[in-house]
Design an enzyme around this catalytic site. Structure first.
Site, PDB file in Angstrom:
ATOM      1  N   VAL A  71       0.812  -1.218   0.000  1.00 54.08           N
ATOM      2  CA  VAL A  71       0.000   0.000   0.000  1.00 54.08           C
ATOM      3  C   VAL A  71       0.843   1.265   0.000  1.00 54.08           C
ATOM      4  CG1 VAL A  71      -1.984  -1.088   1.116  1.00 54.08           C
ATOM      5  CG2 VAL A  71      -0.222  -0.002   2.528  1.00 54.08           C
ATOM      6  N   TYR A 159       0.900   5.476  15.356  1.00 56.96           N
ATOM      7  CA  TYR A 159      -0.285   4.651  15.143  1.00 56.96           C
ATOM      8  C   TYR A 159      -1.548   5.430  15.493  1.00 56.96           C
ATOM      9  CZ  TYR A 159      -3.349   0.552  15.393  1.00 56.96           C
ATOM     10  OH  TYR A 159      -4.365  -0.362  15.189  1.00 56.96           O
ATOM     11  N   LYS A 163      -4.471   6.457  12.770  1.00 55.87           N
ATOM     12  CA  LYS A 163      -5.844   5.972  12.879  1.00 55.87           C
ATOM     13  C   LYS A 163      -6.830   7.130  13.064  1.00 55.87           C
ATOM     14  CE  LYS A 163      -5.092   1.596  12.302  1.00 55.87           C
ATOM     15  NZ  LYS A 163      -5.557   0.914  11.078  1.00 55.87           N
TER      16      LYS A 163
END
Length: 256
Positions: A71, A159, A163
């Site tokens: 990705v 992280y 998110k």
């Protein structure tokens, strides 16, 4: 967009691509889709993992194809779409479940770890939404977020930031791609996946704290997150877009 013909949770006769679909939550979603009658392409960076998952899908009677995907590279996502569509037909469902977690305090986190987490967890989702969103005639995009998007986590700066970005991206993409393509996200709580390793093992202090703060008194299994994905991909969610659905067993972090 035509009116849905059914309000049931059913994804039979549909095609799905699950990025990050060979392990953990992604793999559980892949198997749930196949069990519900969908044809599924599960992809990751690992050729061995992709081959193993494709063989399992064929054994379940689902049409699939073998294609790896990173990705972090737009060309890889474009190739994924082209090869998946050529093999299984029009893509109805996209799930973005690829992930990475850098674990370091913010003052010592290496920039390469920050960039990897942001690129994999956020920018990779953007790339996939862009490529598939402009090609899908109608359908459902499901992004796997995390309850860490709205909660503080020590040594998880990249992280948590990524998110949080996924949630904002989900809402913005839903507005851009409506009315034909719906875009939603799932926020799992603590889930027993390979990415978590032994962190949630029974008998540890962390597991005891999680159980105490979760009304369901345990961590989730990946299959319990997959049910939300099947719902969001189905006509039962035909009027649901731009939503962040939390699946965390009622976890309450107020005691942290």
């Amino acid at each position: 967009m035509s009116k849905p013909t059914t309000s049931t949770v059913d994804v039979s006769n549909r095609t799905a691509v699950v990025i990050g679909g060979t392990s953990g939550i992604g793999r559980a979603i892949v198997l749930a889709f196949a069990d519900s009658g969908a044809d599924v392409v599960a992809t990751s960076r690992s050729e061995d993992a992709v081959e193993e998952t494709a063989e399992e899908l064929r054994s379940l009677g689902a049409a699939t194809t073998m294609v790896t995907c990173d990705v972090r590279e737009m060309s890889s996502i474009e190739r994924l779409y082209d090869e998946a569509a050529a093999e299984v037909g029009k893509i109805d469902i996209l799930v973005n479940s690829a992930g990475s977690v850098a674990k370091d305090p913010i003052w010592s986190m290496d920039m390469s770890d920050w960039e990897r987490d942001i690129d994999t967890n956020l920018t990779g989702v953007f790339r996939a939404c862009q490529v598939f969103g402009r090609e899908m005639e109608q359908g459902s995009i499901i992004n796997i977020s995390s309850m860490s998007a709205g909660q503080a986590r020590e040594q998880r700066a990249a992280y948590c930031a990524a998110k949080s970005g996924v949630n904002g991206l989900t809402r913005a993409a839903a507005a851009d791609l409506a009315p034909d393509v719906r875009v939603n996200a799932i926020e799992p709580g603590f889930v027993n996946t390979p990415l978590a390793g032994d962190a949630f093992a029974e008998g540890t202090d962390l597991r005891a704290k999680i159980d105490d703060q979760t009304p369901m008194e345990r961590v989730a299994q990946p299959e319990e997150i997959a049910g939300a994905a099947v719902y969001l991909a189905s006509d039962a969610a035909s009027f649901t877009t731009g939503e962040i659905i939390t699946v965390d067993g009622g976890y309450d972090d107020s005691a942290l």
